[in-house]
Structure formats: C-alpha cells, structure tokens
Design a protein around this motif. Structure first.
Motif, PDB file in Angstrom:
ATOM      1  N   ALA A  69      63.530  -0.357  57.579  1.00 45.12           N
ATOM      2  CA  ALA A  69      62.613  -1.460  57.858  1.00 45.12           C
ATOM      3  C   ALA A  69      63.401  -2.687  58.293  1.00 45.12           C
ATOM      4  O   ALA A  69      64.273  -3.169  57.564  1.00 45.12           O
ATOM      5  CB  ALA A  69      61.777  -1.777  56.624  1.00 45.12           C
ATOM      6  N   VAL A  70      63.096  -3.201  59.485  1.00 39.34           N
ATOM      7  CA  VAL A  70      63.756  -4.388  60.027  1.00 39.34           C
ATOM      8  C   VAL A  70      62.742  -5.523  60.044  1.00 39.34           C
ATOM      9  O   VAL A  70      61.784  -5.500  60.823  1.00 39.34           O
ATOM     10  CB  VAL A  70      64.307  -4.126  61.441  1.00 39.34           C
ATOM     11  N   ASP A  71      62.931  -6.501  59.189  1.00 40.50           N
ATOM     12  CA  ASP A  71      61.949  -7.571  58.982  1.00 40.50           C
ATOM     13  C   ASP A  71      62.623  -8.920  59.181  1.00 40.50           C
ATOM     14  O   ASP A  71      63.847  -9.021  59.292  1.00 40.50           O
ATOM     15  CB  ASP A  71      61.371  -7.451  57.563  1.00 40.50           C
ATOM     16  N   GLY A  72      61.807  -9.960  59.200  1.00 43.86           N
ATOM     17  CA  GLY A  72      62.306 -11.311  59.357  1.00 43.86           C
ATOM     18  C   GLY A  72      61.351 -12.107  60.225  1.00 43.86           C
ATOM     19  O   GLY A  72      60.435 -11.563  60.838  1.00 43.86           O
ATOM     20  N   PRO A  73      61.538 -13.412  60.309  1.00 44.42           N
ATOM     21  CA  PRO A  73      60.604 -14.267  61.035  1.00 44.42           C
ATOM     22  C   PRO A  73      60.667 -14.091  62.546  1.00 44.42           C
ATOM     23  O   PRO A  73      61.632 -13.536  63.087  1.00 44.42           O
ATOM     24  CB  PRO A  73      61.027 -15.679  60.613  1.00 44.42           C
ATOM     25  N   SER A  74      59.646 -14.582  63.208  1.00 47.34           N
ATOM     26  CA  SER A  74      59.546 -14.488  64.667  1.00 47.34           C
ATOM     27  C   SER A  74      60.733 -15.158  65.350  1.00 47.34           C
ATOM     28  O   SER A  74      61.126 -16.267  64.990  1.00 47.34           O
ATOM     29  CB  SER A  74      58.246 -15.158  65.125  1.00 47.34           C
ATOM     30  N   SER A 129      54.098 -18.982  62.640  1.00 50.70           N
ATOM     31  CA  SER A 129      55.270 -19.236  61.812  1.00 50.70           C
ATOM     32  C   SER A 129      54.873 -19.638  60.393  1.00 50.70           C
ATOM     33  O   SER A 129      55.495 -19.204  59.416  1.00 50.70           O
ATOM     34  CB  SER A 129      56.127 -20.332  62.451  1.00 50.70           C
ATOM     35  N   GLU A 130      53.826 -20.439  60.278  1.00 51.58           N
ATOM     36  CA  GLU A 130      53.356 -20.829  58.951  1.00 51.58           C
ATOM     37  C   GLU A 130      52.784 -19.633  58.193  1.00 51.58           C
ATOM     38  O   GLU A 130      53.029 -19.477  56.989  1.00 51.58           O
ATOM     39  CB  GLU A 130      52.294 -21.920  59.084  1.00 51.58           C
ATOM     40  N   ARG A 131      52.018 -18.788  58.887  1.00 52.21           N
ATOM     41  CA  ARG A 131      51.425 -17.623  58.215  1.00 52.21           C
ATOM     42  C   ARG A 131      52.490 -16.634  57.766  1.00 52.21           C
ATOM     43  O   ARG A 131      52.410 -16.084  56.658  1.00 52.21           O
ATOM     44  CB  ARG A 131      50.403 -16.940  59.131  1.00 52.21           C
ATOM     45  N   GLU A 132      53.476 -16.390  58.621  1.00 47.70           N
ATOM     46  CA  GLU A 132      54.503 -15.435  58.222  1.00 47.70           C
ATOM     47  C   GLU A 132      55.341 -15.987  57.062  1.00 47.70           C
ATOM     48  O   GLU A 132      55.747 -15.234  56.174  1.00 47.70           O
ATOM     49  CB  GLU A 132      55.400 -15.060  59.406  1.00 47.70           C
TER      50      GLU A 132
END
Length: 213
Positions: free
Chosen positions: A32-37, A168-171
């Motif tokens: 799993a590769v995750d992180g912000p936009s 960005s706020e939602r994530e």
C-alpha cells in the motif's frame, strides 16, 4: 514505533525485502502506497511495481485510486469498496480480480482488465494504507506542502486550485482520524522518489535493516 535512522535504499533492494514478506491478501502481498496529494506517490508506485516485477520475473499489477471515480468533494475512501469488490476479494480467494479503469479526464471507463493473483500487488492512492487495508506493507510518501501543491496544479491545472485545497483538508482529516502515517512500515521522502536511491526511514526488523543499499 521504533524507526531506524534515515537511509538510502535502491528500488531493487526494497523490492527484495517486500518479496520476503508473507502474503496478506490470499497468495498476494499487497503493498500500500499512501500519502497526501502531490507527495510523489504516482511516481514512486510504478517504479516500485517495476522493481517488484523484475524481482519476481513476471508482471506485478498496479492499481490506483485514480482508477476509480472519486470526485474532488468526496470522502477519500470512496474508491475502497469498488476496489475491494472488484480486486481484493477475488485475490483473497486466489483468483484474478477484474477492473475497468476510470479516466477522470474523459469521464469514461476503459475495457475490463484482469488483475492476476501475482506475488505482489501495488495499490496507490489516498487511503491505500488505511486501517482496513489487507496490506503486507504500508508505505507513506510525503513532501513539503508547497511542493505538493505545485505538483498537483501542474498535473491538474490551476483552475483546480480551490478544489485541491478542499481535498487537501479532507485527506488531512482522514489521515489524522486513521493515524495512517503512525502505522506506516516505511516513510519515503517524496521530494526525490525519481532518484535511483530512495531516502527512507523504516521500522526495525526484517523489513528494514541498518545496511546500506
């Protein structure tokens, strides 16, 4: 979480360590590769999938959150149930998944593809490593906010600046509630994911060690 010091690791070395992990979704190791936009996930994930494929001697599929319809104002996990039903549930039984990838630029879906029960599957996107993911390894990719914003607007266009700010706020709320970063097995510097050597910090144990790669 007991992290080892920052180190540089090559994509082939990382692939070898991932391949040594036990399967987590039927016979498949879900990475799993995750992180912000804008963090660099979409650059990192295909490079990692290619390294895993080279190590395995066969194709390693890559599925992204962008392969599903997730509107800018949606819950970041909107794509997870379609992913689970189409791909993860079949793979958990050792049979191929089926996927029709969404193209957000045209608003259409492509032809049905088979997602094989390969030794590994890379899943990339916001929410890929959430607590409900059957991940063998959770990788968190991040970069400074201004760099992330610049990348996102270069990719999507300046007209989407307000939408990106809302996303960005939602994530950020999702990550805080899920504690995604806290559970990551590997932290990757997204400012330099295109380099041959990945700058990363990882947990103690068989996944990461103190040797240089």
């Amino acid at each position: 979480m007991p992290f080892v010091p920052e180190q540089t690791i090559s994509y082939p070395a990382l692939a070898a360590r991932l391949a040594a992990l036990p399967p987590s979704c039927g016979p498949v190791r879900l990475v799993a590769v995750d992180g912000p936009s804008g963090a660099g996930k979409s650059t990192f994930a295909p490079l990692l999938a290619a390294a895993l494929a080279e190590h395995a001697g066969g194709a390693v599929p890559l599925v992204r959150s962008d392969d599903f319809r997730v509107p800018w104002d949606a819950d970041p996990l909107t794509w997870w149930e379609p992913l689970r039903a189409a791909v993860l549930e079949p793979l958990s039984r050792g049979v191929p998944g089926r996927l029709r990838r969404y193209d957000w630029r045209t608003g259409s879906t492509g032809p049905e593809e088979e997602v094989p029960a390969a030794p590994a599957l890379v899943v990339e996107g916001v929410g890929a490593a959430w607590r409900g993911s059957p991940a063998a390894c959770r990788i968190w990719v991040d970069a400074p906010r201004e760099l992330r914003r610049a990348r996102a607007l270069a990719r999507d266009g300046a007209d989407w600046a307000d939408a990106w700010e809302g996303w960005s706020e939602r994530e950020a709320r999702h990550f805080a509630a899920d504690r995604t970063r806290d559970r990551a097995d590997l932290l990757v510097d997204g400012a330099r994911v295109a380099a041959p050597g990945i700058r990363a910090t990882g947990v103690q144990g068989p996944f990461m060690d103190r040797s240089k790669n």
